[in-house]
Design a protein around this motif. Structure first.
Motif: not given
Length: 139
Positions: A91-93, A100-101, A117-118, A125-126
């Motif tokens: 979840e990015t702000t 989380s899992l 940090p966003a 993700k990669r």
């Protein structure tokens, strides 16, 4: 977040000592001691000490923080077999990304995770896709 600090004897002793000191001072000054006041002081000291022992929940480099060893995903004190990880929540702000899992709780109702940090979200993700393969991301 995966941070829980159990109450230990040292923390209880600090709180009891603070309550005893305040109670003694009040008894000397006013010649009366309120048990409720002593409990309040004990709780205040304990809460401040507990807050100071909480680790900083923000991980600055998630790629180095999360490792994959011997078929396990590891971060902090968490170690989960990779074959059990089917979904990852990101979840990015504006400022932070929450990892989380959610389907792999280590304790009931407490999924393992952390904040970073966003600006590192795409790279992380990669990294996860490379290590976990075909994984479902929940946003």
């Amino acid at each position: 977040m995966t941070s829980s600090n159990p109450i230990n004897k040292e923390t209880l002793m600090y709180g009891a000592l603070a309550a005893l000191c305040v109670g003694s001072i009040l008894w000397i000054v006013r010649q009366e001691v309120s048990l409720l006041l002593m409990l309040g002081v004990f709780n205040l000291v304990w809460i401040v000490k507990w807050y100071k022992t909480m680790p900083d929940a923000t991980v600055m480099d998630p790629v180095n923080y999360v490792t994959f060893n011997n078929g396990h995903i590891q971060f902090g004190s968490t170690s989960i077999p990779v074959h059990k990880v089917t979904r990852v929540a990101l979840e990015t702000t504006r400022e932070h990304c929450y990892f989380s899992l959610p389907y792999n709780p280590t304790t009931p109702g407490n999924p393992p995770g952390f904040v970073f940090p966003a600006s590192k979200a795409a790279e992380f993700k990669r990294y996860l896709q490379g290590e976990l393969g075909d994984i479902l991301f929940i946003y």
